[in-house]
Design an enzyme around this catalytic site. Structure first.
Site, short mmCIF file in Angstrom:
data_model
loop_
_atom_site.label_atom_id
_atom_site.label_comp_id
_atom_site.label_asym_id
_atom_site.label_seq_id
_atom_site.Cartn_x
_atom_site.Cartn_y
_atom_site.Cartn_z
N ASP A 194 65.62 41.60 55.91
CA ASP A 194 66.87 41.27 56.13
C ASP A 194 67.46 41.94 57.44
OD1 ASP A 194 67.03 44.07 56.10
OD2 ASP A 194 68.59 44.52 54.31
N ASP A 241 74.15 67.65 59.83
CA ASP A 241 74.73 66.86 60.81
C ASP A 241 76.13 67.75 61.35
OD1 ASP A 241 75.33 64.35 62.18
OD2 ASP A 241 77.35 64.50 61.05
N GLU A 299 72.15 70.68 63.78
CA GLU A 299 72.72 69.80 64.91
C GLU A 299 73.79 70.83 65.19
OE1 GLU A 299 74.47 65.94 66.31
OE2 GLU A 299 75.09 66.75 64.86
C1 NOJ Z 1 75.89 63.33 64.74
C2 NOJ Z 1 75.04 62.11 64.35
O1 NOJ Z 1 73.67 62.35 65.21
C3 NOJ Z 1 75.93 61.00 65.07
O2 NOJ Z 1 74.88 59.95 65.12
C4 NOJ Z 1 77.07 60.78 64.25
O3 NOJ Z 1 77.87 59.91 64.90
C5 NOJ Z 1 77.80 62.11 64.43
N1 NOJ Z 1 77.07 63.33 64.08
C6 NOJ Z 1 79.02 62.08 63.25
O4 NOJ Z 1 78.41 62.11 61.97
#
Ligand code: NOJ
Length: 559
Positions: free
Chosen positions: A29, A211, A275
């Site tokens: 897809d 995240d 992160e």
């Molecule tokens: C960090 C992520 O790596 C990124 O891709 C995302 O847009 C933002 N956090 C929000 O979740």
């Protein structure tokens, strides 16, 4: 990986980032999926990495490429099923690869059941308290509750229509409006994420990338920024970091202490990587204190220009701050949010961090130079103490795709910035596997659907097939370096010792018997006495020295 069997695996792991949408399309897809990953496990095992980190694969309306999660305990139908996910976990483990997923605790999707319930329940309801709903300011509440800005541009608040149809409260979204921020002071939010962690850990997931780990806690009362930067602003270590109302607040650490206890409750303890875009290395190290997260992405390495002094300074401060809390550093050259390093390093190197594709686009680009430096940077990264991340396509030397047509762009940055910033799609273009024209083996043969982002027509020389076995290819360099990294006891977790090196070069030793020389200058650098080359990112000079923009791994008799 280090030879010491007593060292936990994650202290020296090389983790390969699978950006699922763009890795491999199994069902034709045009979007990558779990079947695609499963079909490429032999490739990943053969590359020599220790683990995979897979970007969000949960059900999502994809307003932000899956970082808008509508159900944390299931799999997006376009990626496969929960059974497919379980099969992938089992197969990856059999192939010797651990698997980290991506948890998104700061915000859910606006299609999550909780948010729909909150909208329907109206102001003052229990359901609204799981998010950050507030009345507006000004006459009739027509203005946002405060001056916070969305990372993607525009205000961080959106006003809702109440169930009776009248304009009503506002809700906070530090990212897109489709990503409402959760209220982490609410006990149900905490309990639900604990359940999510357990749900996946119980299925064999080895850990999570967290995240925006630095954003979960907001200052009580949600005060205005009052001139403070809406985005984290890197500054030298030791400088005062004034508290920010929504980034990197001290209270966030208590959440991660609880998560660590949960991860440690498993017989084979699970791991986390944060992160966290924070202002200083010292602030980053707080996330990896012994009772908190295991590791954190070292974005200062991504931000560092290809300059010897800047690289050395970053390495030194990273090493000392991590040593102070007993955590291993990580080294990162790229990911799905930043411009690919070939494209960063192929430009004049300035002192300001330039990792955003929008800040590079107008500056002249030399791909051969960028590739040469990226090769040297890879050897530097893989020789440094601690763990490392490899973003899919990095091992092929893919450049940023800087000429995607406007109509192909999908990053919310493009719309939210009112078409002034093109965003991150250029590093998310589907991986070229084989063949001489798009989709380059990304989708099965005969697939009619085009890849979700168009691949450049001239990527035939950058496919896995083309680079496989070519002694000069980036793929061969990565494979060889990763194999040596497993074989050499000096590499992985540990320490380094700087060696004398001319200006513009870095040289360090690791025990036993290893040295790395990275030449960031225009002059050749002679090898340290008594050393012999094991691997170099490019040919050595006729007299056996390391030429400009080249790195070499050496066997030494010392140590
Ligand atoms: C960090 C992520 O790596 C990124 O891709 C995302 O847009 C933002 N956090 C929000 O979740």
């Amino acid at each position: 990986m280090t030879a010491d069997p007593g060292t936990p695996w994650w202290r020296s792991a090389v983790i390969y980032q699978v950006y699922i949408r763009s890795f491999a399309d199994g069902n034709g897809d045009g979007l990558g999926d779990i079947a695609g990953i499963r079909s490429r496990l032999p490739y990943l095992a053969g590359l020599g990495v220790d683990a995979l980190w897979i970007n969000p694969w949960y059900p999502s309306p994809m307003a932000d490429a899956g970082y808008d999660v509508s159900d944390y305990r299931n799999v997006e139908a376009r990626f496969g099923t929960l059974e497919d996910a379980e099969a992938l976990l089992a197969e990856a483990h059999t192939a010797g690869l651990r698997v980290l997923l991506d948890i998104v605790p700061n915000h859910s999707s606006d299609q999550h059941a909780w948010f729909r319930e909150a909208l329907a329940a109206g102001p003052g309801s229990e359901a609204r308290r799981r998010y950050l709903f507030r009345p507006g300011r000004g006459a009739g509440g027509a203005l946002p509750p405060n001056d916070w800005q969305s990372v993607f541009g525009g205000p961080a608040w959106t006003r809702v229509s109440e169930p009776d149809g009248r304009p009503g409260e506002w809700y906070l979204h530090l990212f897109a409006p489709e990503q409402p921020d959760l209220d982490w002071t609410h006990p149900e939010v905490r309990a639900d994420f604990d359940s999510t962690l357990r749900f996946w850990f119980d299925r064999g997931v080895d850990g999570f990338r967290i995240d925006v780990a630095h954003s979960l806690v907001k200052e009580e009362g949600l005060p205005d920024l009052d001139g403070r930067s809406p985005v984290p602003s890197p500054r030298p270590n030791g400088s005062a970091v004034p508290p920010h109302p929504h980034w990197d607040r001290d209270e966030v650490h208590e959440i991660y202490r609880a998560w660590r206890r949960l991860a440690d409750s498993y017989a084979d303890p699970r791991v986390f990587v944060a992160e966290a875009w924070v202002d200083t290395p010292e602030r980053l190290a707080r996330y990896v204190r012994p009772d908190e997260l295991h590791t954190a992405f070292n974005f200062d390495f991504v931000r560092a220009p290809w300059k010897a002094a800047a690289l050395r300074a970053t390495i030194d401060v990273t090493m000392s701050e991590h040593a102070a809390v007993g955590a291993p550093p990580t080294w990162v050259l790229s990911n799905h949010d930043v411009a690919r390093e070939v494209s960063r390093f192929g430009r004049e190197q300035i002192d300001e961090p330039a990792f955003d594709a929008d800040d590079l686009r107008d500056r002249p680009f030399d791909r051969a130079l960028g590739t040469k430096r990226a090769r040297a940077a890879a050897l530097l990264m893989l020789a440094l103490p601690g763990g490392a991340y490899v973003y899919q396509g990095e091992e092929l030397g893919l450049p940023e795709v800087e000429d995607l047509p406007d109509e192909a762009l999908q990053d919310p940055t493009w719309i939210r910035s009112e078409h002034t910033r093109r965003g991150r799609d250029g590093c998310r273009v589907p991986v070229p596997w084989s063949g001489t024209s798009p989709p380059f083996g990304f989708s099965p043969e005969g697939t009619a659907a085009a890849p979700w982002l168009p691949q450049p027509g001239n990527w035939a020389g950058l496919t896995v097939e083309a680079e496989d076995g070519d002694p000069r290819s980036m793929l061969t360099l990565y494979r060889t370096a990763l194999r040596l990294r497993r074989e050499l006891p000096a590499l992985g977790d540990g320490t380094l010792r700087w060696l004398d090196a001319p200006d513009g070069a870095l040289a360090f030793a690791r025990d036993p018997g290893f040295a790395c020389v990275v030449n960031v200058s225009a002059e050749p650098v002679v090898l340290p006495e008594g050393s012999r080359p094991l691997l170099a990112s490019g040919p050595l000079t006729a007299d056996g020295a390391v030429g400009p923009d080249t790195a070499a791994w050496l066997a030494t008799s010392a140590g």
